[in-house]
Structures are given as C-alpha cells and as structure tokens.
Design an enzyme around this catalytic site. Structure first.
Site, PDB file in Angstrom:
ATOM      1  N   GLY A 170       0.803  -1.217   0.000  1.00  0.00           N
ATOM      2  CA  GLY A 170       0.000   0.000   0.000  1.00  0.00           C
ATOM      3  C   GLY A 170       0.837   1.270   0.000  1.00  0.00           C
ATOM      4  O   GLY A 170       0.377   2.327  -0.430  1.00  0.00           O
ATOM      5  N   GLU A 190       1.751   1.792  -3.556  1.00  0.00           N
ATOM      6  CA  GLU A 190       0.495   2.208  -4.211  1.00  0.00           C
ATOM      7  C   GLU A 190       0.165   3.668  -3.873  1.00  0.00           C
ATOM      8  O   GLU A 190      -0.309   4.412  -4.731  1.00  0.00           O
ATOM      9  CB  GLU A 190      -0.636   1.263  -3.783  1.00  0.00           C
ATOM     10  CG  GLU A 190      -0.435  -0.144  -4.342  1.00  0.00           C
ATOM     11  CD  GLU A 190      -1.357  -1.182  -3.719  1.00  0.00           C
ATOM     12  OE1 GLU A 190      -1.370  -1.300  -2.475  1.00  0.00           O
ATOM     13  OE2 GLU A 190      -2.053  -1.873  -4.472  1.00  0.00           O
TER      14      GLU A 190
HETATM   15  N1  CO8 Z   1       1.587  -3.735   8.767  1.00  0.00           N
HETATM   16  C1  CO8 Z   1       1.601  -3.748  10.108  1.00  0.00           C
HETATM   17  N2  CO8 Z   1       2.716  -3.595  10.838  1.00  0.00           N
HETATM   18  C2  CO8 Z   1       3.872  -3.430  10.155  1.00  0.00           C
HETATM   19  C3  CO8 Z   1       3.924  -3.406   8.754  1.00  0.00           C
HETATM   20  C4  CO8 Z   1       2.705  -3.567   8.041  1.00  0.00           C
HETATM   21  N3  CO8 Z   1       2.639  -3.521   6.718  1.00  0.00           N
HETATM   22  N4  CO8 Z   1       5.208  -3.238   8.379  1.00  0.00           N
HETATM   23  C5  CO8 Z   1       5.927  -3.144   9.507  1.00  0.00           C
HETATM   24  N5  CO8 Z   1       5.124  -3.262  10.574  1.00  0.00           N
HETATM   25  C6  CO8 Z   1       5.505  -3.219  11.990  1.00  0.00           C
HETATM   26  C7  CO8 Z   1       6.205  -4.500  12.418  1.00  0.00           C
HETATM   27  O1  CO8 Z   1       5.249  -5.514  12.722  1.00  0.00           O
HETATM   28  C8  CO8 Z   1       6.979  -4.030  13.616  1.00  0.00           C
HETATM   29  O2  CO8 Z   1       6.087  -3.934  14.702  1.00  0.00           O
HETATM   30  P1  CO8 Z   1       6.564  -4.444  16.168  1.00  0.00           P
HETATM   31  O3  CO8 Z   1       7.728  -3.561  16.519  1.00  0.00           O
HETATM   32  O4  CO8 Z   1       5.366  -4.218  17.012  1.00  0.00           O
HETATM   33  O5  CO8 Z   1       6.963  -5.869  16.001  1.00  0.00           O
HETATM   34  C9  CO8 Z   1       7.373  -2.601  13.228  1.00  0.00           C
HETATM   35  O6  CO8 Z   1       6.472  -2.216  12.189  1.00  0.00           O
HETATM   36  C10 CO8 Z   1       8.783  -2.497  12.701  1.00  0.00           C
HETATM   37  O7  CO8 Z   1       8.913  -3.422  11.648  1.00  0.00           O
HETATM   38  P2  CO8 Z   1      10.102  -4.511  11.570  1.00  0.00           P
HETATM   39  O8  CO8 Z   1      10.581  -4.840  12.940  1.00  0.00           O
HETATM   40  O9  CO8 Z   1       9.644  -5.622  10.707  1.00  0.00           O
HETATM   41  O10 CO8 Z   1      11.220  -3.635  10.837  1.00  0.00           O
HETATM   42  P3  CO8 Z   1      12.412  -4.190   9.948  1.00  0.00           P
HETATM   43  O11 CO8 Z   1      13.293  -3.018   9.684  1.00  0.00           O
HETATM   44  O12 CO8 Z   1      12.995  -5.394  10.548  1.00  0.00           O
HETATM   45  O13 CO8 Z   1      11.716  -4.641   8.564  1.00  0.00           O
HETATM   46  C11 CO8 Z   1      10.267  -4.360   6.663  1.00  0.00           C
HETATM   47  C12 CO8 Z   1      11.163  -3.676   7.731  1.00  0.00           C
HETATM   48  C13 CO8 Z   1      11.135  -5.192   5.730  1.00  0.00           C
HETATM   49  C14 CO8 Z   1       9.577  -3.258   5.878  1.00  0.00           C
HETATM   50  C15 CO8 Z   1       9.246  -5.265   7.384  1.00  0.00           C
HETATM   51  O14 CO8 Z   1       8.618  -4.529   8.420  1.00  0.00           O
HETATM   52  C16 CO8 Z   1       8.184  -5.784   6.488  1.00  0.00           C
HETATM   53  O15 CO8 Z   1       8.425  -6.687   5.720  1.00  0.00           O
HETATM   54  N6  CO8 Z   1       6.957  -5.208   6.584  1.00  0.00           N
HETATM   55  C17 CO8 Z   1       5.839  -5.656   5.792  1.00  0.00           C
HETATM   56  C18 CO8 Z   1       5.987  -5.176   4.362  1.00  0.00           C
HETATM   57  C19 CO8 Z   1       4.829  -5.668   3.530  1.00  0.00           C
HETATM   58  O16 CO8 Z   1       4.668  -6.847   3.288  1.00  0.00           O
HETATM   59  N7  CO8 Z   1       3.981  -4.726   3.093  1.00  0.00           N
HETATM   60  C20 CO8 Z   1       2.828  -5.018   2.312  1.00  0.00           C
HETATM   61  C21 CO8 Z   1       1.638  -5.214   3.206  1.00  0.00           C
HETATM   62  S1  CO8 Z   1       0.244  -5.741   2.316  1.00  0.00           S
HETATM   63  C22 CO8 Z   1      -0.366  -4.333   1.589  1.00  0.00           C
HETATM   64  O17 CO8 Z   1       0.170  -3.276   1.699  1.00  0.00           O
HETATM   65  C23 CO8 Z   1      -1.586  -4.520   0.794  1.00  0.00           C
HETATM   66  C24 CO8 Z   1      -2.148  -3.190   0.291  1.00  0.00           C
HETATM   67  C25 CO8 Z   1      -3.518  -3.407  -0.277  1.00  0.00           C
HETATM   68  C26 CO8 Z   1      -4.528  -3.719   0.800  1.00  0.00           C
HETATM   69  C27 CO8 Z   1      -5.829  -4.122   0.256  1.00  0.00           C
HETATM   70  C28 CO8 Z   1      -6.839  -4.414   1.374  1.00  0.00           C
HETATM   71  C29 CO8 Z   1      -7.668  -5.565   1.120  1.00  0.00           C
END
Ligand code: CO8
Length: 287
Positions: A138, A141
């Site tokens: 997102g 996007e």
């Molecule tokens: N959603 C919720 N929480 C998130 C997200 C996310 N997308 N990304 C990061 N966070 C949170 C983590 O859970 C973490 O929380 P906590 O400290 O409580 O554990 C905090 O943010 C910090 O993240 P990380 O510890 O993972 O940080 P890193 O530096 O180790 O990693 C990354 C960074 C690589 C970006 C990793 O956080 C990651 O892979 N995040 C997810 C990325 C992803 O897959 N994004 C796509 C999500 S799906 C989407 O966007 C669909 C859009 C369309 C929706 C349509 C609706 C139907």
C-alpha cells in the site's frame, strides 16, 4: 493576506513561515498520525506512525482522506509533498488489521484505500511523493497516486502482496502497469520482489533519486518551481494527462483542446504572455 488552512495554536503562530499542525480538531477530525506543515504555498503531509513503519490502517486512511479534502479546498496551497517519518514512507497496509478480515471486509478495506488514493490522484494540485524509505504494498500504491515520485537512495519499493496471500488491493494492479508497463509490473507483482531506488529509477517508477538528507530539499525545490508557474495551467495540465491517458487518443486530444481553450479565459494567461512580451517575470494570481 496569508490564509490559515487549519487552526493554529499560539505556539505555532510564533513560527513565521513554517507551521506544523498536529493533533488538532478540524471538521471533527483530529490528526494523530499525520504531521501537516505549510511553508508558504507548499503543504507537507508527513505520515507519522514510525513505530509501525507508517502502515496504513483505517485511522491513517481516514486522516489522509480528511487532510487532502482540506488541502484541496485551500486556495493558498499550490503544491503538496507527501512523505513519511522514520525509516519508512509507508511499509504497506496494516497486516495486523487485515489478518482477520473476511472477504467482504477485505473488499471494503481495499475500496476505502482506493477511494482515498483516487482523491489524491484527482486533486487539482500537484502532489510529490518524497519516498524516504520503505514504500511497500500500500505504500508503493500510495506513492503511485501522486503525480511525481522522488526517492532517497535508501528507499525500497515493491508490491509484496502475493507473498501474503493477497493481490495489491489499493489499485497497484492498475497504476503500476500504467507507470512502468505491463511486463515489468507483472514481474514485480508476481515475484513480490522488493527493489532499490536505483532500480525503481531505471524502470521509471521514480523520477529522481537523491541522498537521504537531500530528499526534502529536492522535493521542496520541485514543488516551489511548480508553484511559481500559472496554477490553473498546472491544474489543467494534470487533468489533461490524467483523463487523456485513460481514453482513446482522439478523445484525449479533444480533452486537451478544451482545457487549452479554457486557459485563454484566465487572467494568468494574459499575465504570462504579457510578461513574456514585456520581458519581465510573470506574477500569477491563480485566476
Ligand atoms: N503492517 C503492520 N505492521 C507493520 C507493517 C505492516 N505492513 N510493516 C511493519 N510493521 C511493523 C512490524 O510488525 C513491527 O512492529 P513491532 O515492533 O510491534 O513488532 C514494526 O512495524 C517495525 O517493523 P520490523 O521490525 O519488521 O522492521 P524491519 O526493519 O525489521 O523490517 C520491513 C522492515 C522489511 C519493511 C518489514 O517490516 C516488512 O516486511 N513489513 C511488511 C511489508 C509488507 O509486506 N507490506 C505489504 C503489506 S500488504 C499491503 O500493503 C496490501 C495493500 C492493499 C490492501 C488491500 C486491502 C484488502
């Protein structure tokens, strides 16, 4: 006279040209996840939930919706910069919020995000995404509904959704192929590959890549350059491109001709051409 777009606190009034608007009620909307700052006629909207890498949940989407409604109505704002606080622009839609959704809830959430992004895309002011870090799912996007993307060389972009069992649901399947072409969009979406800023530049997903510390200056310089031009001409150019690119060429040329003609009913067209002929700098009034 400078127009105050949002209610300003006493402390903020002491700041001269730069004002930060935060946690304030306006139209019953309190911004808790956005920082909104106005510098002259440029508005900077910063998504401010760095602990969750600025993930898009319903609150953030509602605040973006409200903020862009207000910005659209503020005639003193001529360009907008959208960015994120911390190491992410936006790391995607909120996975924890989505994890328990059923099909109807998923569809509604996708429609909600798509509607907010479409509002940003259709707004009659140019919007520059200053991509400071992760722009995933997102987040990528969201950057694509902006007119122009400038990235820090630390930025990472991608559509990782199929790795989570979903499709890009905030219009990524539609905007990514329109920006980079169908073949590259399909590769990025099917593989869920995350790419760096240089690769994003190579495929045309971002316009420019700069050092992290130069990002906001680069976005601001571009916004100011645009804001110095005739605002109505910029607005009509945006409309001609947006509408024209979604239709057949003959209809698109007709759209362009109509908007081109409308320019001649503006004061700014007289000023722009008059200034050229008089060998002076034009002063536009957005009229
Ligand atoms: N959603 C919720 N929480 C998130 C997200 C996310 N997308 N990304 C990061 N966070 C949170 C983590 O859970 C973490 O929380 P906590 O400290 O409580 O554990 C905090 O943010 C910090 O993240 P990380 O510890 O993972 O940080 P890193 O530096 O180790 O990693 C990354 C960074 C690589 C970006 C990793 O956080 C990651 O892979 N995040 C997810 C990325 C992803 O897959 N994004 C796509 C999500 S799906 C989407 O966007 C669909 C859009 C369309 C929706 C349509 C609706 C139907």
């Amino acid at each position: 006279m400078e127009i105050e777009p949002f209610p300003i606190t006493g402390e903020q009034k002491s700041r001269n040209k730069s004002r930060i608007i935060q946690k304030q009620k306006h139209n019953n909307m309190e911004y808790t996840k956005l920082l909104i700052e106005k510098q002259d006629n440029i508005c900077i909207v910063k998504i401010n939930n760095p602990a969750a890498l600025n993930a898009l949940n319903t609150t953030v989407l509602n605040e973006l919706d409200s903020a862009f409604t207000e910005i659209a109505a503020d005639e003193s704002i001529l360009a907008v910069i959208l960015t994120g606080e911390g190491k992410a622009f936006v790391a995607g839609a909120d996975i924890s919020q989505m994890s328990t959704m059923n099909a109807a809830e998923g569809k509604a959430f996708g429609e909600k995000g798509a509607a907010v992004f479409r509002k940003i895309e259709l707004m009659e002011k140019p919007v520059i995404a200053a991509i400071n870090g992760f722009a995933l799912g997102g987040g990528c996007e969201l950057s694509m509904c902006c007119d122009i993307r400038i990235a820090s060389n630390k930025a990472k972009l991608g559509q990782p959704e199929v790795g989570l069992g979903i499709t890009p649901g905030f219009s990524g399947t539609q905007r990514l192929p329109r920006i980079v072409g169908m073949g590259i969009a399909k590769e990025l979406i099917y593989t869920a590959d995350v790419i760096n800023a240089e690769e994003a530049y190579r495929i045309g997903l971002v316009n420019k890549v700069v050092e992290p510390e130069a990002l906001m200056d680069a976005a601001m310089a571009m916004a100011k350059k645009i804001a110095k031009k005739a605002p109505i001409a910029v607005k009509y150019s945006k409309e001609a491109i947006n509408r024209g690119m979604q239709t057949d060429i003959d209809s698109a040329i007709a759209i362009e001709a109509n908007l081109f003609g409308l320019c001649f009913s503006t004061e700014d067209q007289k000023e722009g051409m008059g200034a050229f002929l008089e060998k002076r700098e034009a002063v536009y009034k957005n009229r």
